[in-house]
Write a protein that holds these residues in place. Structure first.
Motif, PDB file in Angstrom:
ATOM      1  N   GLU A   1       0.832  -1.199   0.000  1.00 18.51           N
ATOM      2  CA  GLU A   1       0.000   0.000   0.000  1.00 18.51           C
ATOM      3  C   GLU A   1       0.869   1.251   0.000  1.00 18.51           C
ATOM      4  O   GLU A   1       0.553   2.247  -0.672  1.00 18.51           O
ATOM      5  N   LYS A   2       1.967   1.196   0.751  1.00 17.77           N
ATOM      6  CA  LYS A   2       2.877   2.332   0.777  1.00 17.77           C
ATOM      7  C   LYS A   2       3.492   2.575  -0.595  1.00 17.77           C
ATOM      8  O   LYS A   2       3.608   3.714  -1.060  1.00 17.77           O
ATOM      9  N   LYS A   3       3.880   1.469  -1.276  1.00 15.79           N
ATOM     10  CA  LYS A   3       4.417   1.602  -2.629  1.00 15.79           C
ATOM     11  C   LYS A   3       3.377   2.150  -3.593  1.00 15.79           C
ATOM     12  O   LYS A   3       3.668   2.978  -4.450  1.00 15.79           O
ATOM     13  N   ARG A   4       2.126   1.659  -3.460  1.00 16.59           N
ATOM     14  CA  ARG A   4       1.071   2.111  -4.366  1.00 16.59           C
ATOM     15  C   ARG A   4       0.829   3.610  -4.210  1.00 16.59           C
ATOM     16  O   ARG A   4       0.710   4.345  -5.203  1.00 16.59           O
ATOM     17  N   LYS A   5       0.757   4.090  -2.966  1.00 14.83           N
ATOM     18  CA  LYS A   5       0.543   5.522  -2.739  1.00 14.83           C
ATOM     19  C   LYS A   5       1.699   6.339  -3.286  1.00 14.83           C
ATOM     20  O   LYS A   5       1.485   7.399  -3.891  1.00 14.83           O
ATOM     21  N   ARG A   6       2.936   5.840  -3.085  1.00 16.16           N
ATOM     22  CA  ARG A   6       4.086   6.577  -3.590  1.00 16.16           C
ATOM     23  C   ARG A   6       4.080   6.609  -5.113  1.00 16.16           C
ATOM     24  O   ARG A   6       4.435   7.605  -5.738  1.00 16.16           O
ATOM     25  N   ARG A   7       3.627   5.495  -5.738  1.00 16.51           N
ATOM     26  CA  ARG A   7       3.535   5.451  -7.190  1.00 16.51           C
ATOM     27  C   ARG A   7       2.497   6.451  -7.702  1.00 16.51           C
ATOM     28  O   ARG A   7       2.721   7.141  -8.707  1.00 16.51           O
ATOM     29  N   GLU A   8       1.372   6.564  -7.012  1.00 19.59           N
ATOM     30  CA  GLU A   8       0.344   7.518  -7.426  1.00 19.59           C
ATOM     31  C   GLU A   8       0.838   8.951  -7.291  1.00 19.59           C
ATOM     32  O   GLU A   8       0.558   9.801  -8.146  1.00 19.59           O
ATOM     33  N   LEU A   9       1.577   9.232  -6.206  1.00 17.39           N
ATOM     34  CA  LEU A   9       2.106  10.582  -6.033  1.00 17.39           C
ATOM     35  C   LEU A   9       3.102  10.935  -7.129  1.00 17.39           C
ATOM     36  O   LEU A   9       3.079  12.053  -7.669  1.00 17.39           O
TER      37      LEU A   9
ATOM     38  N   LYS B   1       3.213   9.625 -10.109  1.00 17.83           N
ATOM     39  CA  LYS B   1       2.482   9.747 -11.359  1.00 17.83           C
ATOM     40  C   LYS B   1       1.794  11.099 -11.452  1.00 17.83           C
ATOM     41  O   LYS B   1       1.794  11.762 -12.501  1.00 17.83           O
ATOM     42  N   ALA B   2       1.204  11.538 -10.344  1.00 14.65           N
ATOM     43  CA  ALA B   2       0.547  12.844 -10.334  1.00 14.65           C
ATOM     44  C   ALA B   2       1.549  13.963 -10.555  1.00 14.65           C
ATOM     45  O   ALA B   2       1.275  14.948 -11.248  1.00 14.65           O
ATOM     46  N   ALA B   3       2.750  13.807  -9.951  1.00 21.18           N
ATOM     47  CA  ALA B   3       3.769  14.833 -10.128  1.00 21.18           C
ATOM     48  C   ALA B   3       4.240  14.902 -11.576  1.00 21.18           C
ATOM     49  O   ALA B   3       4.482  15.980 -12.113  1.00 21.18           O
ATOM     50  N   ARG B   4       4.354  13.727 -12.221  1.00 23.46           N
ATOM     51  CA  ARG B   4       4.767  13.725 -13.635  1.00 23.46           C
ATOM     52  C   ARG B   4       3.711  14.352 -14.524  1.00 23.46           C
ATOM     53  O   ARG B   4       4.018  15.038 -15.494  1.00 23.46           O
ATOM     54  N   GLU B   5       2.425  14.106 -14.239  1.00 23.77           N
ATOM     55  CA  GLU B   5       1.364  14.678 -15.059  1.00 23.77           C
ATOM     56  C   GLU B   5       1.300  16.193 -14.925  1.00 23.77           C
ATOM     57  O   GLU B   5       0.983  16.902 -15.869  1.00 23.77           O
ATOM     58  N   GLU B   6       1.610  16.695 -13.726  1.00 26.41           N
ATOM     59  CA  GLU B   6       1.569  18.140 -13.527  1.00 26.41           C
ATOM     60  C   GLU B   6       2.741  18.836 -14.207  1.00 26.41           C
ATOM     61  O   GLU B   6       2.626  19.953 -14.686  1.00 26.41           O
ATOM     62  N   ASP B   7       3.884  18.172 -14.188  1.00 24.67           N
ATOM     63  CA  ASP B   7       5.091  18.793 -14.733  1.00 24.67           C
ATOM     64  C   ASP B   7       5.616  17.947 -15.890  1.00 24.67           C
ATOM     65  O   ASP B   7       6.510  17.135 -15.752  1.00 24.67           O
ATOM     66  N   ILE B   8       4.976  18.080 -17.050  1.00 25.07           N
ATOM     67  CA  ILE B   8       5.375  17.318 -18.240  1.00 25.07           C
ATOM     68  C   ILE B   8       6.559  18.026 -18.893  1.00 25.07           C
ATOM     69  O   ILE B   8       6.503  19.195 -19.229  1.00 25.07           O
ATOM     70  N   SER B   9       7.636  17.270 -19.066  1.00 24.80           N
ATOM     71  CA  SER B   9       8.856  17.832 -19.645  1.00 24.80           C
ATOM     72  C   SER B   9       9.108  17.228 -21.012  1.00 24.80           C
ATOM     73  O   SER B   9       8.729  16.092 -21.292  1.00 24.80           O
TER      74      SER B   9
END
Length: 763
Positions: free
Chosen positions: A672-680, A682-690
């Protein structure tokens, strides 16, 4: 259009034919592997070309000049190719690295692992240098395969590794860093793992990595194949084998002589020498072997630093190097590479170099300090005479160490020859060391640290028959280091202090009781509170009168004088009648049985601290349950022994069930800890697309090893962007000039400055 379609069809057909051909070859190899009999075929397999392995792997071995099989390779490769778990030991320098790398690559090929399948093979090594060496051999023999491989060790940038480790098929690393990635890195999945290799498992456990290894094994699927290579078969290694291996095949562990055997081409010598003459003899030895490649072992890093700095200042006429655990990672790698390539050099090192490292063509291994046991001696001298080459070793023994150490070596059939020291070749550097310590405060401080660290290293050794700290000449040894006197040594810890710390305070109080059974408290050792220290001050009367009354302190000298004003917030003691039978028994145990119960934690905790079910009778007196149980009910339930066994079995089953549930809960929390970290992420990558380019993964076929090994925290943190910055338009910098830029760490020592100068001269 018709011609293009025809070409496309032909290329598709060719690819299908190629895949079909490869599958047929793999099928033939699998049939050959199933027909292997390790006992019978051991003598028939003499070259790598005789093994049932793929053409790409064989081509990589041939290009790397690996032709003939060693004994451990003949015995273990065929067993590992069949898919069995393996527990193997062999003498040092026998080629254990290829013995597990070849089956690992072949296992990934047969299981059709691609770069998109994630982590499929994991190799654990105790030291960074050994992990780097394994990775280099892997890139050489696997250059014609397309697996991606990575190296993770301590001292490198964790963020850099986290971004790339999820794309690796093969991962080589140290236990601490691999365990950290399994706990923290989101994309590191182990569900598809095919093989786990534990290299130098005994050294991993000796270095304190048991907790990390247990954590790593807990993350891996149980269906994997495990290869364990260890130099000794201690109880901890056997416990690790029981936890991680399933019906393993054992190779090379029939006797202790085989485990502790030294290379046959090694010439072994020893000398008997006082402690204060060791540095003089070492200097004389180096001066008489200026064209040799020498590896010198000390027991502590402070001794390595002192010997390196002093000898470097005196300039013996040969390249000097140092290698120990606390040195910078980049410096350790540079030293390892330089010493491997050098024709004549002298390396001062600790036991971090004693295991597994393959330095080509070492002429002499000099052990200035006595090894802690026979296994350490074997590993130290095993750096020379590797793979049948010639080599020599020299062991310096104190008069107090000679008999006991030679006896232990002889019990493992190791008998070094005695060597005489010619007086004409012996030179003393004691005046030069005294001058250095007198003029240079830093050198004097380094000498003091070397003195203290040597005494501590002798003090903590378990074998007190060999290491006798009381017989060491402190003043003479300090004088040989150039010091004006022996420093005072305060050794913290030790077995005696540990036992005293864990001892029961009540038993210590009983041991200090007087003849009348009264415990006399030492007021000087009694713990003091803040207020106790406050009222020990000489100016304590400046405090308010009421505050002193609150703490029970009287300002009046006349104690018999009564005053109602002094009774503010004070409590007067009332007289109580004390009955002797109600007082606790603080006397010393009068019988052996009582003494045994008082000294035994298990016996003393049987009557208190453990919860017990009680039943109260009509008069309100507490009784255990069985005392008020009727005899008929007890007999009907069975005899006492069967009831006890049933109760124990029931509680054991409940405990096992609870243990399984706890492990499942812990695993779910990690996921669960890994899943939450993966979602965070992923969200960070979507916000800051390079628009930055993705960096290519290091593959076995095209490995950029230097870039991976020399990467440091200062080189880069974020991927480069395609779009030029606003200030780049005004700069006309040629690409050739940019390529010539050399990025280096800021030099901190004289050695770093020399390395920087040589690199700048080369560029």
């Amino acid at each position: 259009m018709g011609k293009k379609n025809q070409n496309r069809k032909e290329s598709t057909l060719n690819r299908k034919q190629q895949r079909q051909k490869e599958e047929e070859e793999l099928q033939k190899l699998q049939e050959r592997i199933e027909e292997i009999d390790p006992v019978k075929d051991e003598k028939t397999f003499t070259r790598f070309s005789d093994l049932p392995i793929t053409k790409n792997t064989l081509q990589g071995l041939t290009d790397s000049n690996f032709v003939s099989l060693t004994d451990i390779q003949k015995k273990s490769i065929s067993v590992a190719l069949k898919g069995d778990d393996l527990m193997a030991t062999a003498r040092t320098g026998s080629g254990k690295t290829l013995a597990f790398l070849i089956p690992m690559i072949e296992s990934l090929i047969r299981n059709k692992i691609t770069e998109y399948d994630g982590l499929a093979a994991l190799i654990i090594s105790p030291t960074r240098e050994l992990a780097i060496q394994i990775f280099e051999v892997l890139t050489k023999i696997g250059r014609h395969n397309t697996f991606s491989a990575g190296l993770v060790t301590g001292g490198k940038d964790v963020k850099y590794e986290k971004e790339r480790v999820s794309r690796m098929n093969i991962l080589v690393g140290t236990p601490g860093r691999v365990s950290q990635h399994l706990n923290e890195t989101v994309g590191m999945e182990t569900s598809n793992l095919q093989m786990l290799v534990l290299d130098e498992a005994d050294r991993c456990l000796d270095m304190g990595f048991k907790k990390q290894i247990d954590n790593i094994i807990g993350h891996l699927p149980p269906t994997r194949q495990t290869l364990l290579y260890s130099a000794t078969q201690s109880e901890t290694v056997k416990d690790l084998a029981r936890l991680s291996l399933t019906n393993p095949k054992r190779i090379g562990i029939s006797s202790d002589e085989e485990i502790s055997a030294t290379p046959e081409s090694l010439e072994q010598y020893y000398i008997k020498i006082p402690l204060d003459e060791k540095l003089d003899v070492l200097w004389s030895f180096i001066k008489s072997h200026l064209k040799s490649k020498i590896l010198v072992f000390f027991s502590s890093l402070r001794q390595v630093q002192f010997a390196y700095e002093t000898f470097r200042t005196l300039q013996p006429g040969i390249t000097l190097m140092k290698l120990y655990g606390r040195n910078k990672q980049t410096s350790r790698m540079e030293t390892t590479v330089k010493f491997s390539r050098a024709q004549a050099a002298c390396l001062f090192a600790t036991d971090i170099v004693a295991r597994g490292l393959d330095f080509p063509a070492i002429d002499w291994v000099v052990q200035v300090d006595c090894p802690e046991d026979t296994a350490t001696y074997v590993h130290r001298v095993g750096r020379a005479a590797r793979f049948g080459r010639q080599g020599k070793s020299l062991l310096m023994l104190l008069p107090s160490e000679e008999d006991a150490m030679l006896k232990r070596l002889k019990s493992h059939k190791i008998e070094p020859k005695f060597m005489n020291i010619k007086l004409k070749n012996k030179k003393s550097i004691r005046p030069q060391l005294q001058s250095l310590c007198f003029h240079d405060t830093a050198m004097k401080n380094l000498g003091q640290r070397a003195f203290i660290s040597y005494y501590r290293s002798v003090y903590v050794q378990k074998d007190k028959e060999v290491f006798k700290v009381d017989e060491l000449p402190a003043e003479k040894y300090a004088e040989s280091l150039g010091l004006p006197g022996a420093p005072k040594i305060k050794i913290k810890g030790g077995q005696a202090n540990k036992e005293k710390k864990n001892a029961s305070r009540q038993l210590l109080a009983l041991s200090k009781a007087n003849e009348d059974g009264e415990v006399e408290e030492d007021e000087s050792k009694k713990p003091k509170t803040k207020y106790d220290r406050m009222f020990e001050r000489q100016n304590q009367t400046v405090l308010s009168k009421n505050y002193l009354n609150l703490t029970g302190t009287q300002l009046r000298d006349d104690k018999n004088e009564d005053s109602d004003e002094d009774d503010f917030m004070s409590v007067k003691r009332q007289d109580h009648e004390l009955k002797e039978e109600d007082l606790p028994d603080l006397t010393i145990p009068v019988s052996k049985r009582q003494a045994k119960k008082a000294l035994s934690k298990k016996a003393s905790s049987a009557s208190k601290g453990n919860s017990t079910k009680l039943v109260f009778d009509d008069e309100g007196v507490a009784h255990p349950i069985y005392e008020l149980e009727e005899e008929e009910v007890f007999v009907k339930a069975g005899d006492a022994k069967s009831q006890k066994e049933a109760f124990v079995n029931k509680e054991t089953a409940l405990m096992n069930q609870a243990d399984v549930e706890d492990k499942m809960t812990a695993k779910e929390k990690r996921q669960e800890k890994k899943r939450k970290r993966r979602e965070l992420e992923k969200a960070a990558r979507e916000e800051d697309i390079s628009d930055g380019d993705e960096e290519t993964v290091v593959t076995l076929g095209n490995a950029d090893l230097d870039r991976d090994l020399e990467y440091s925290n200062d080189e880069q943190d974020e991927p480069k962007s395609k779009k030029p910055k606003w200030f780049d338009n005004d700069k006309n910098v040629d690409s050739e000039a940019q390529d010539n830029i050399v990025e280096l760490d800021e030099p901190e020592t004289l050695e770093d400055l020399e390395a920087l100068t040589s690199k700048l001269l080369q560029n």
